[in-house]
Design a protein around this motif. Structure first.
Motif, PDB file in Angstrom:
ATOM      1  N   ARG A  57       2.976   7.182  -2.034  1.00 19.30           N
ATOM      2  CA  ARG A  57       3.227   5.805  -3.034  1.00 19.30           C
ATOM      3  C   ARG A  57       3.069   5.145  -1.209  1.00 19.30           C
ATOM      4  NH1 ARG A  57      -0.089   7.328  -5.648  1.00 19.30           N
ATOM      5  NH2 ARG A  57       0.054   8.309  -6.891  1.00 19.30           N
ATOM      6  N   SER A  58       3.938   5.379  -0.373  1.00 15.75           N
ATOM      7  CA  SER A  58       3.834   4.505   0.935  1.00 15.75           C
ATOM      8  C   SER A  58       3.096   4.937   1.545  1.00 15.75           C
ATOM      9  CB  SER A  58       4.814   5.605   1.727  1.00 15.75           C
ATOM     10  OG  SER A  58       6.622   5.020   0.873  1.00 15.75           O
ATOM     11  N   ILE A  59       2.277   5.817   1.888  1.00 19.13           N
ATOM     12  CA  ILE A  59       1.217   5.463   2.094  1.00 19.13           C
ATOM     13  C   ILE A  59      -0.178   4.529   1.634  1.00 19.13           C
ATOM     14  CG2 ILE A  59      -1.516   7.059   3.492  1.00 19.13           C
ATOM     15  CD1 ILE A  59       1.408   7.872   5.028  1.00 19.13           C
ATOM     16  N   GLU A  60      -0.310   4.246   0.347  1.00 17.47           N
ATOM     17  CA  GLU A  60      -0.822   2.881  -0.143  1.00 17.47           C
ATOM     18  C   GLU A  60      -0.892   1.948   0.128  1.00 17.47           C
ATOM     19  OE1 GLU A  60      -0.633   4.250  -4.618  1.00 17.47           O
ATOM     20  OE2 GLU A  60      -1.902   6.549  -3.823  1.00 17.47           O
ATOM     21  N   TRP A  61       0.711   1.535   0.368  1.00 20.12           N
ATOM     22  CA  TRP A  61       1.089   0.781   0.580  1.00 20.12           C
ATOM     23  C   TRP A  61       0.431   0.089   2.017  1.00 20.12           C
ATOM     24  CZ3 TRP A  61       3.606  -1.859   4.819  1.00 20.12           C
ATOM     25  CH2 TRP A  61       3.831  -3.433   4.349  1.00 20.12           C
ATOM     26  N   LEU A  62       0.727   0.962   3.359  1.00 22.59           N
ATOM     27  CA  LEU A  62       0.112   0.842   4.182  1.00 22.59           C
ATOM     28  C   LEU A  62      -1.618   0.635   4.089  1.00 22.59           C
ATOM     29  CD1 LEU A  62       1.381   4.314   6.398  1.00 22.59           C
ATOM     30  CD2 LEU A  62       2.582   1.002   6.352  1.00 22.59           C
ATOM     31  N   HIS A  63      -2.729   1.809   3.453  1.00 21.29           N
ATOM     32  CA  HIS A  63      -3.756   0.716   2.849  1.00 21.29           C
ATOM     33  C   HIS A  63      -3.708  -0.208   2.782  1.00 21.29           C
ATOM     34  CE1 HIS A  63      -6.073   4.862   4.484  1.00 21.29           C
ATOM     35  NE2 HIS A  63      -4.414   5.697   3.919  1.00 21.29           N
ATOM     36  N   GLY A  64      -3.337  -0.653   1.843  1.00 23.98           N
ATOM     37  CA  GLY A  64      -3.322  -1.895   1.320  1.00 23.98           C
ATOM     38  C   GLY A  64      -2.695  -3.325   2.650  1.00 23.98           C
ATOM     39  N   GLU A  65      -1.538  -2.830   3.332  1.00 22.73           N
ATOM     40  CA  GLU A  65      -1.345  -3.857   3.940  1.00 22.73           C
ATOM     41  C   GLU A  65      -2.299  -3.453   5.311  1.00 22.73           C
ATOM     42  OE1 GLU A  65       0.972  -6.689   5.567  1.00 22.73           O
ATOM     43  OE2 GLU A  65       1.353  -5.212   3.659  1.00 22.73           O
ATOM     44  N   PHE A  66      -2.778  -2.538   6.123  1.00 23.33           N
ATOM     45  CA  PHE A  66      -3.688  -2.589   6.761  1.00 23.33           C
ATOM     46  C   PHE A  66      -4.698  -2.003   6.947  1.00 23.33           C
ATOM     47  CE2 PHE A  66       0.552  -1.267   8.874  1.00 23.33           C
ATOM     48  CZ  PHE A  66       0.765  -2.494   8.962  1.00 23.33           C
ATOM     49  N   GLY A  67      -5.601  -1.612   5.449  1.00 22.41           N
ATOM     50  CA  GLY A  67      -6.870  -1.594   5.735  1.00 22.41           C
ATOM     51  C   GLY A  67      -6.795  -0.174   5.621  1.00 22.41           C
TER      52      GLY A  67
END
Length: 135
Positions: A57-67
């Motif tokens: 879920r933390s990695i998903e947040w990064l994808h949402g933030e940075f693409g």
């Protein structure tokens, strides 16, 4: 980017990603533990709650933030991903091989100017040892 230490996860983006991941997985339990009246340290909270799902879920947040094109991420975004991975590795969460390899690659190539450059180099060496030992 805000830094408050030399560990890879001691920056604003990694902190936001971790907070989102732990909140999405643990919800109210995480909120209760993060209450200022709770005497536990953040490390104790992470140690208690970290698992493969909080990592994901933390990695998903990064994808949402940075693409989703992580090859296009800048050094700051890469540091945030490394930080999420390192924190979970410190908490003895199994890290998928591709994610561990990417974190190692990005740590080895890190080109960020740090106020405490010597302490950061020592910390990077420790983080690399941790990630390599977990493979």
């Amino acid at each position: 980017m805000g830094h408050w230490g030399v560990k890879s996860y001691e920056n604003d983006d990694a902190g936001d990603a971790l907070d989102s991941g732990f909140d999405r997985v643990h919800g109210g339990v995480y909120d209760d533990l993060m209450d200022d009246r709770n005497p536990m340290t953040i490390e104790q909270i992470h140690r208690q709650l970290a698992n493969p799902e909080t990592l994901a879920r933390s990695i998903e947040w990064l994808h949402g933030e940075f693409g989703d094109d992580i090859q296009a991420w800048d050094e700051i975004a890469r540091l945030a991903l490394v930080g999420v991975v390192v924190l979970h590795a410190e908490m003895k969460v199994a890290i998928p091989d591709d994610l561990r390899s990417r974190a190692i690659e990005w740590l080895e190539a890190e080109d960020i100017d740090w106020d405490e450059a010597t302490l950061r180099r020592l910390r990077v060496a420790n983080e690399l040892d941790l990630l390599r030992s977990r493979s």
